[in-house]
Design a protein around this motif. Structure first.
Motif, PDB file in Angstrom:
ATOM      1  N   SER A  96       0.724  -1.382   0.044  1.00 17.05           N
ATOM      2  CA  SER A  96      -0.511  -0.138  -0.189  1.00 17.05           C
ATOM      3  C   SER A  96       0.999   1.102  -0.080  1.00 17.05           C
ATOM      4  O   SER A  96       0.461   2.041  -0.730  1.00 17.05           O
ATOM      5  N   ARG A  97       1.835   1.348   0.856  1.00 16.57           N
ATOM      6  CA  ARG A  97       3.196   2.332   0.865  1.00 16.57           C
ATOM      7  C   ARG A  97       3.142   2.832  -0.475  1.00 16.57           C
ATOM      8  O   ARG A  97       3.152   3.647  -1.143  1.00 16.57           O
ATOM      9  N   VAL A  98       3.801   1.243  -1.596  1.00 20.55           N
ATOM     10  CA  VAL A  98       4.670   1.667  -2.854  1.00 20.55           C
ATOM     11  C   VAL A  98       3.552   2.009  -3.726  1.00 20.55           C
ATOM     12  O   VAL A  98       3.404   2.763  -4.688  1.00 20.55           O
ATOM     13  N   GLU A  99       2.213   1.996  -3.251  1.00 23.98           N
ATOM     14  CA  GLU A  99       0.814   1.887  -4.135  1.00 23.98           C
ATOM     15  C   GLU A  99       0.628   3.481  -4.435  1.00 23.98           C
ATOM     16  O   GLU A  99       0.152   4.176  -5.279  1.00 23.98           O
ATOM     17  N   LEU A 100       0.297   4.266  -2.949  1.00 23.85           N
ATOM     18  CA  LEU A 100       0.021   5.141  -2.437  1.00 23.85           C
ATOM     19  C   LEU A 100       1.391   6.901  -3.266  1.00 23.85           C
ATOM     20  O   LEU A 100       1.358   7.471  -3.815  1.00 23.85           O
ATOM     21  N   SER A 101       2.494   5.838  -3.635  1.00 28.30           N
ATOM     22  CA  SER A 101       3.640   6.544  -3.989  1.00 28.30           C
ATOM     23  C   SER A 101       3.617   6.938  -4.987  1.00 28.30           C
ATOM     24  O   SER A 101       4.626   6.669  -5.588  1.00 28.30           O
ATOM     25  N   ALA A 102       2.638   5.829  -6.499  1.00 27.45           N
ATOM     26  CA  ALA A 102       3.468   5.332  -7.475  1.00 27.45           C
ATOM     27  C   ALA A 102       3.430   6.699  -8.376  1.00 27.45           C
ATOM     28  O   ALA A 102       4.642   6.243  -8.889  1.00 27.45           O
ATOM     29  N   HIS A 103       2.768   7.586  -8.202  1.00 26.86           N
ATOM     30  CA  HIS A 103       3.462   9.197  -9.232  1.00 26.86           C
ATOM     31  C   HIS A 103       4.371  10.101  -8.827  1.00 26.86           C
ATOM     32  O   HIS A 103       4.829  10.721  -9.098  1.00 26.86           O
ATOM     33  N   VAL A 104       4.770   8.909  -7.483  1.00 27.59           N
ATOM     34  CA  VAL A 104       6.008  10.020  -7.160  1.00 27.59           C
ATOM     35  C   VAL A 104       7.430   9.288  -7.266  1.00 27.59           C
ATOM     36  O   VAL A 104       7.828   7.903  -6.916  1.00 27.59           O
ATOM     37  N   ARG A 105       8.203   9.820  -8.281  1.00 32.25           N
ATOM     38  CA  ARG A 105       9.610   9.025  -8.624  1.00 32.25           C
ATOM     39  C   ARG A 105       9.923   9.428  -7.826  1.00 32.25           C
ATOM     40  O   ARG A 105      10.873  10.835  -6.750  1.00 32.25           O
ATOM     41  N   PRO A 106      11.032   8.273  -7.414  1.00 28.56           N
ATOM     42  CA  PRO A 106      11.827   8.240  -6.613  1.00 28.56           C
ATOM     43  C   PRO A 106      13.462   8.859  -7.254  1.00 28.56           C
ATOM     44  O   PRO A 106      13.664   9.024  -8.269  1.00 28.56           O
ATOM     45  N   ASP A 107      13.996  10.096  -6.431  1.00 27.83           N
ATOM     46  CA  ASP A 107      15.131  10.211  -6.934  1.00 27.83           C
ATOM     47  C   ASP A 107      16.753  10.205  -6.321  1.00 27.83           C
ATOM     48  O   ASP A 107      17.286  11.372  -6.756  1.00 27.83           O
ATOM     49  N   ALA A 108      16.573   9.917  -5.151  1.00 30.80           N
ATOM     50  CA  ALA A 108      18.133   9.464  -5.672  1.00 30.80           C
ATOM     51  C   ALA A 108      18.527   8.670  -5.896  1.00 30.80           C
ATOM     52  O   ALA A 108      18.385   7.744  -6.089  1.00 30.80           O
ATOM     53  N   LEU A 109      19.859   9.305  -5.891  1.00 37.38           N
ATOM     54  CA  LEU A 109      21.304   8.718  -6.710  1.00 37.38           C
ATOM     55  C   LEU A 109      21.609   7.235  -6.066  1.00 37.38           C
ATOM     56  O   LEU A 109      22.229   7.222  -5.132  1.00 37.38           O
ATOM     57  N   VAL A 110      21.507   6.668  -6.940  1.00 36.06           N
ATOM     58  CA  VAL A 110      21.850   4.787  -6.177  1.00 36.06           C
ATOM     59  C   VAL A 110      22.288   4.101  -6.728  1.00 36.06           C
ATOM     60  O   VAL A 110      22.044   3.845  -8.067  1.00 36.06           O
ATOM     61  N   ASP A 111      23.041   3.078  -6.426  1.00 36.05           N
ATOM     62  CA  ASP A 111      24.249   2.373  -7.461  1.00 36.05           C
ATOM     63  C   ASP A 111      23.519   1.285  -7.023  1.00 36.05           C
ATOM     64  O   ASP A 111      23.720   0.498  -5.470  1.00 36.05           O
ATOM     65  N   LEU A 112      23.290   0.123  -8.657  1.00 38.06           N
ATOM     66  CA  LEU A 112      22.047  -0.669  -8.237  1.00 38.06           C
ATOM     67  C   LEU A 112      23.184  -1.964  -7.602  1.00 38.06           C
ATOM     68  O   LEU A 112      22.672  -3.242  -7.039  1.00 38.06           O
ATOM     69  N   ILE A 113      24.459  -1.833  -7.870  1.00 37.43           N
ATOM     70  CA  ILE A 113      25.302  -3.236  -7.624  1.00 37.43           C
ATOM     71  C   ILE A 113      25.019  -3.864  -6.086  1.00 37.43           C
ATOM     72  O   ILE A 113      25.031  -4.809  -5.891  1.00 37.43           O
ATOM     73  N   PRO A 114      25.994  -2.951  -5.213  1.00 36.95           N
ATOM     74  CA  PRO A 114      25.755  -3.076  -3.878  1.00 36.95           C
ATOM     75  C   PRO A 114      24.649  -3.633  -3.184  1.00 36.95           C
ATOM     76  O   PRO A 114      24.438  -4.537  -2.576  1.00 36.95           O
ATOM     77  N   ILE A 115      23.656  -3.199  -3.993  1.00 38.12           N
ATOM     78  CA  ILE A 115      22.102  -3.532  -3.046  1.00 38.12           C
ATOM     79  C   ILE A 115      21.536  -4.946  -3.458  1.00 38.12           C
ATOM     80  O   ILE A 115      21.467  -5.349  -3.154  1.00 38.12           O
ATOM     81  N   VAL A 116      22.282  -5.069  -4.806  1.00 38.19           N
ATOM     82  CA  VAL A 116      22.260  -6.753  -5.356  1.00 38.19           C
ATOM     83  C   VAL A 116      22.884  -7.668  -4.756  1.00 38.19           C
ATOM     84  O   VAL A 116      22.275  -8.381  -4.216  1.00 38.19           O
ATOM     85  N   ARG A 117      24.291  -7.027  -4.543  1.00 41.13           N
ATOM     86  CA  ARG A 117      25.002  -7.993  -3.337  1.00 41.13           C
ATOM     87  C   ARG A 117      24.858  -8.212  -2.116  1.00 41.13           C
ATOM     88  O   ARG A 117      25.357  -9.291  -1.600  1.00 41.13           O
ATOM     89  N   GLN A 118      24.734  -7.444  -1.823  1.00 37.12           N
ATOM     90  CA  GLN A 118      23.825  -7.247  -0.372  1.00 37.12           C
ATOM     91  C   GLN A 118      22.415  -8.052  -0.681  1.00 37.12           C
ATOM     92  O   GLN A 118      22.465  -8.890   0.237  1.00 37.12           O
ATOM     93  N   VAL A 119      21.782  -8.061  -0.814  1.00 41.82           N
ATOM     94  CA  VAL A 119      20.339  -9.041  -0.944  1.00 41.82           C
ATOM     95  C   VAL A 119      21.153 -10.688  -1.288  1.00 41.82           C
ATOM     96  O   VAL A 119      20.318 -11.390  -0.761  1.00 41.82           O
ATOM     97  N   VAL A 120      21.675 -10.589  -2.755  1.00 39.63           N
ATOM     98  CA  VAL A 120      22.513 -11.846  -2.282  1.00 39.63           C
ATOM     99  C   VAL A 120      23.067 -12.697  -0.643  1.00 39.63           C
ATOM    100  O   VAL A 120      22.686 -14.094   0.114  1.00 39.63           O
TER     101      VAL A 120
END
Ligand code: ADP
Length: 271
Positions: A96-120
């Motif tokens: 519901s949180r993600v749906e409510l903010s559907a029209h607000v684009r996330p604006d932080a610059l993030v590096d995807l690679i460490p995020i994927v590694r952290q999940v793994v």
């Protein structure tokens, strides 16, 4: 809308492949129906563990009152049911949180690679339990997108956890990435999660991201699934102007690919 498109697949063919792009053209009446369905489904999903809990409480207060063995066993089951309810509520709130903010684009610059590694890294214990080897093929250099770190963690957690749950025990899961162009010619960074499990029959593909849609309800519950993971993935990708590609050859596994516009390409006009 679901667009079946002939794109080259990880399996070298174009079969059983579904590209999901997210342009909401749902009429208002249908939206109301979907909302009512959702409330009914969510209530049912919460009622099931609640009914089990009440049943065990009655038994513990009655016939099993003086049976220490039964009490320990029942308490274990009650704990699992309570955990299941908590997970369901967490997923409902995230959705519901993600749906409510559907029209607000996330604006932080993030590096995807460490995020994927952290999940793994976080899922290594589950991989060990399932005797699955996670192979990671990611670039050493950063891949910047405009995003929301927490949501991206949830997104990859869901995809990789599903690959571990529904992939074949004793096999492997491959998490890889590539830079490519999307159908409209814009650059796209893709992260693919591939498993070698039972795969998904083509008739299920268009419905997989619906809330509470499961191919096998018993199986999903046995794995601790809530049926909300892929719906959450869809909404998170939607907010990131991303898209999801699902490919499968039944009996041979499935590949879920999340595509993102890289940070420098985000300012392109919306299509
Ligand atoms: P769940 O909590 O049940 O895993 P999801 O929304 O994550 O819910 O997935 C919906 C359904 O899609 C699952 O119940 C399962 O039937 C199917 N599914 C998801 N990922 C895979 C996969 N990698 N291989 C086969 N089936 C999958």
């Amino acid at each position: 809308i679901v667009t079946p498109v002939p794109v080259p697949t990880a399996f070298g063919g174009v079969d059983h492949c579904m590209l999901l792009t997210f342009h909401d053209q749902t009429p208002l009446r249908r939206v109301e129906e979907m909302r009512a369905d959702f409330v009914a489904n969510a209530s049912h999903e919460l009622r099931t563990p609640l009914a089990a809990l009440s049943g065990f409480i009655d038994t513990l207060q009655g016939p099993a009152r003086d049976d220490a063995g039964a009490r320990d066993r029942f308490l274990g089951i009650m704990h699992a049911q309570a955990t299941r309810m908590a997970r369901l509520i967490d997923d409902l709130l995230s959705l519901s949180r993600v749906e409510l903010s559907a029209h607000v684009r996330p604006d932080a610059l993030v590096d995807l690679i460490p995020i994927v590694r952290q999940v793994v890294d976080g899922l290594e214990p589950l991989a060990a339990e399932r005797q699955v080897r996670i192979e990671v093929e990611l670039p050493q250099t950063p891949v910047m997108i405009c995003g929301d770190r927490e949501e991206l963690l949830r997104l990859f957690e869901n995809l990789i956890e599903n690959a571990l749950k529904y992939g074949a025990s004793g096999s492997r899961v491959v998490v890889s990435s590539m830079m490519d162009v999307s159908l409209d010619g814009a650059p796209e960074f893709r992260v693919a999660v591939r498993d070698f499990g039972r795969g998904i029959a083509p008739e299920h593909l268009p419905r997989l991201t619906e809330r509470f849609y499961r191919i096998d309800a018993g199986d999903s519950r046995a794995q601790g699934g809530t049926g909300l993971g892929l719906s959450l993935v869809k909404h998170i990708l939607n907010r990131h102007r991303g898209r999801l590609l699902i490919e499968s050859v039944p009996g041979h596994g499935a590949t879920f690919t999340a595509g993102f516009p890289p940070a420098q390409a985000v300012s392109r006009p919306e299509v």
